[in-house]
Write a protein that holds these residues in place. Structure first.
Motif, PDB file in Angstrom:
ATOM      1  N   PRO A 136     -33.417  24.486   0.295  1.00 22.70           N
ATOM      2  CA  PRO A 136     -32.282  24.252   1.197  1.00 22.70           C
ATOM      3  C   PRO A 136     -31.929  22.771   1.279  1.00 22.70           C
ATOM      4  O   PRO A 136     -32.752  21.904   0.966  1.00 22.70           O
ATOM      5  CB  PRO A 136     -32.825  24.738   2.536  1.00 22.70           C
ATOM      6  N   ALA A 137     -30.709  22.500   1.723  1.00 23.98           N
ATOM      7  CA  ALA A 137     -30.313  21.105   1.917  1.00 23.98           C
ATOM      8  C   ALA A 137     -29.132  21.017   2.870  1.00 23.98           C
ATOM      9  O   ALA A 137     -28.291  21.916   2.935  1.00 23.98           O
ATOM     10  CB  ALA A 137     -29.960  20.447   0.588  1.00 23.98           C
ATOM     11  N   TRP A 138     -29.089  19.908   3.610  1.00 29.81           N
ATOM     12  CA  TRP A 138     -27.896  19.452   4.326  1.00 29.81           C
ATOM     13  C   TRP A 138     -27.533  18.122   3.699  1.00 29.81           C
ATOM     14  O   TRP A 138     -28.333  17.190   3.698  1.00 29.81           O
ATOM     15  CB  TRP A 138     -28.165  19.291   5.821  1.00 29.81           C
ATOM     16  N   TRP A 139     -26.322  18.034   3.104  1.00 29.96           N
ATOM     17  CA  TRP A 139     -25.988  16.879   2.286  1.00 29.96           C
ATOM     18  C   TRP A 139     -24.494  16.643   2.274  1.00 29.96           C
ATOM     19  O   TRP A 139     -23.710  17.469   2.738  1.00 29.96           O
ATOM     20  CB  TRP A 139     -26.522  17.051   0.865  1.00 29.96           C
ATOM     21  N   THR A 140     -24.110  15.467   1.754  1.00 29.06           N
ATOM     22  CA  THR A 140     -22.702  15.134   1.558  1.00 29.06           C
ATOM     23  C   THR A 140     -22.524  14.684   0.120  1.00 29.06           C
ATOM     24  O   THR A 140     -23.448  14.136  -0.493  1.00 29.06           O
ATOM     25  CB  THR A 140     -22.223  14.037   2.526  1.00 29.06           C
ATOM     26  N   VAL A 141     -21.308  14.889  -0.430  1.00 29.69           N
ATOM     27  CA  VAL A 141     -21.102  14.583  -1.835  1.00 29.69           C
ATOM     28  C   VAL A 141     -19.649  14.208  -2.085  1.00 29.69           C
ATOM     29  O   VAL A 141     -18.737  14.702  -1.413  1.00 29.69           O
ATOM     30  CB  VAL A 141     -21.520  15.781  -2.719  1.00 29.69           C
ATOM     31  N   GLY A 142     -19.429  13.313  -3.073  1.00 26.15           N
ATOM     32  CA  GLY A 142     -18.098  12.869  -3.438  1.00 26.15           C
ATOM     33  C   GLY A 142     -17.375  13.848  -4.350  1.00 26.15           C
ATOM     34  O   GLY A 142     -17.922  14.892  -4.730  1.00 26.15           O
ATOM     35  N   PRO A 143     -16.155  13.514  -4.777  1.00 25.08           N
ATOM     36  CA  PRO A 143     -15.278  14.461  -5.458  1.00 25.08           C
ATOM     37  C   PRO A 143     -15.537  14.658  -6.944  1.00 25.08           C
ATOM     38  O   PRO A 143     -15.069  15.632  -7.531  1.00 25.08           O
ATOM     39  CB  PRO A 143     -13.882  13.868  -5.237  1.00 25.08           C
ATOM     40  N   ASN A 144     -16.264  13.742  -7.587  1.00 25.22           N
ATOM     41  CA  ASN A 144     -16.416  13.801  -9.041  1.00 25.22           C
ATOM     42  C   ASN A 144     -17.832  13.373  -9.399  1.00 25.22           C
ATOM     43  O   ASN A 144     -18.036  12.360 -10.049  1.00 25.22           O
ATOM     44  CB  ASN A 144     -15.376  12.898  -9.724  1.00 25.22           C
TER      45      ASN A 144
END
Length: 285
Positions: free
Chosen positions: A57-65
């Motif tokens: 599992p993960a709670w994360w943020t990520v960019g568009p490319n």
């Protein structure tokens, strides 16, 4: 698999009632935000997080490319691990500081630095990782202690991540008036002196997911001491009794005043508060 329980907590869980044939995929959950973020203060109050053999599992943020735009893994683990791993994945040109050779601790963080090169094209995409020293920051003991609060501050001078056990949540967080200056040294800190964070990280979506096997949980399955193979594990629903998120609240503070260590937020200029009842509506994919 996604609902609000009778006390107002958001639940996200996997299919834990269907017996599968060999090679059949088990249904899971991935929730992404429609909102896109550039800097901010992200605060998650989580009472229980998924864990168990074969679970990732993960709670994360990520960019568009990806990896351009960067990735910030705030809460992540596999199998029966007991330490939360906080990892940054980026394009080349970003790194964590060299840790103390005696303690493995970073100079401005309380966690163990496991790897320093954030470059997603190097070291099999291990990223630059800091591991929480607490043996209750992930896994069974984390849930026994009713979880806690994770805070990620993405500011001009870098990205900080804190974790507070349920019994040690600062009063300002309990009152929804966060004061990061009062929280002490973060567990992880990616400083902009070794990583131009304002250029590397941009336009992030927020994600919750529960993955089975995969690049991390699959490749580490046998060495973790889990029984059989990961693909065999996925077939039996009872193996995933603990593969569930229980979320109390998620708060995202966005303010042009955010500038790192000097941040003080008695009330942010813009506040998005996602209660358990709204998280499913506002983060639904």
């Amino acid at each position: 698999m996604v609902y609000v329980n009778n006390v107002g907590q958001a639940i996200m869980q996997v299919d834990r009632w269907t017996t599968l044939a060999p090679g059949q995929a088990r249904n899971s959950v991935r929730i992404e935000s429609y909102a896109v973020f550039n800097k901010g203060l992200f605060i998650l109050d989580v009472e229980a997080a998924p864990w168990g053999c074969g679970v990732w599992p993960a709670w994360w943020t990520v960019g568009p490319n990806w990896p351009w735009g960067g990735e910030i893994d705030i809460l992540e683990g596999v199998h029966d691990n007991v330490h939360n791993a906080m990892t940054f994945h980026t394009q080349p040109g970003c790194s964590l500081p060299t840790p103390n050779p005696k303690t493995s601790l970073g100079p401005n963080s309380t966690g163990w630095i496991e790897s320093t090169d954030c470059n997603a094209f190097a070291n099999s995409n291990s990223g630059c990782q800091t591991v929480d020293t607490s043996q209750a920051s992930y896994g069974t003991q984390f849930n026994v202690l009713k979880g806690g609060v994770f805070a990620m501050m993405w500011a001009d001078d870098g990205i900080r991540i804190w974790f507070f056990h349920r019994a040690a949540i600062p009063e300002d967080l309990q009152e929804n008036a966060p004061q990061p200056n009062n929280w002490g040294t973060p567990v992880a800190f990616l400083h902009n002196t070794l990583c131009p964070t304002s250029k590397i990280f941009y336009d992030h979506q927020m994600i919750f997911d529960i993955t089975f096997c995969g690049d991390w949980a699959g490749t580490s399955y046998i060495s973790s001491g889990c029984p059989g193979t990961c693909s065999q594990r996925v077939m039996t629903p009872s193996n995933f009794a603990n593969a569930s998120w229980t979320i109390n609240s998620l708060q995202v503070y966005r303010s042009p005043q955010i500038s790192g260590a000097s941040l003080a937020l008695p009330r942010p200029r813009s506040l998005m508060y996602l209660s358990a009842g709204l998280i499913l509506l506002l983060l639904y994919i």
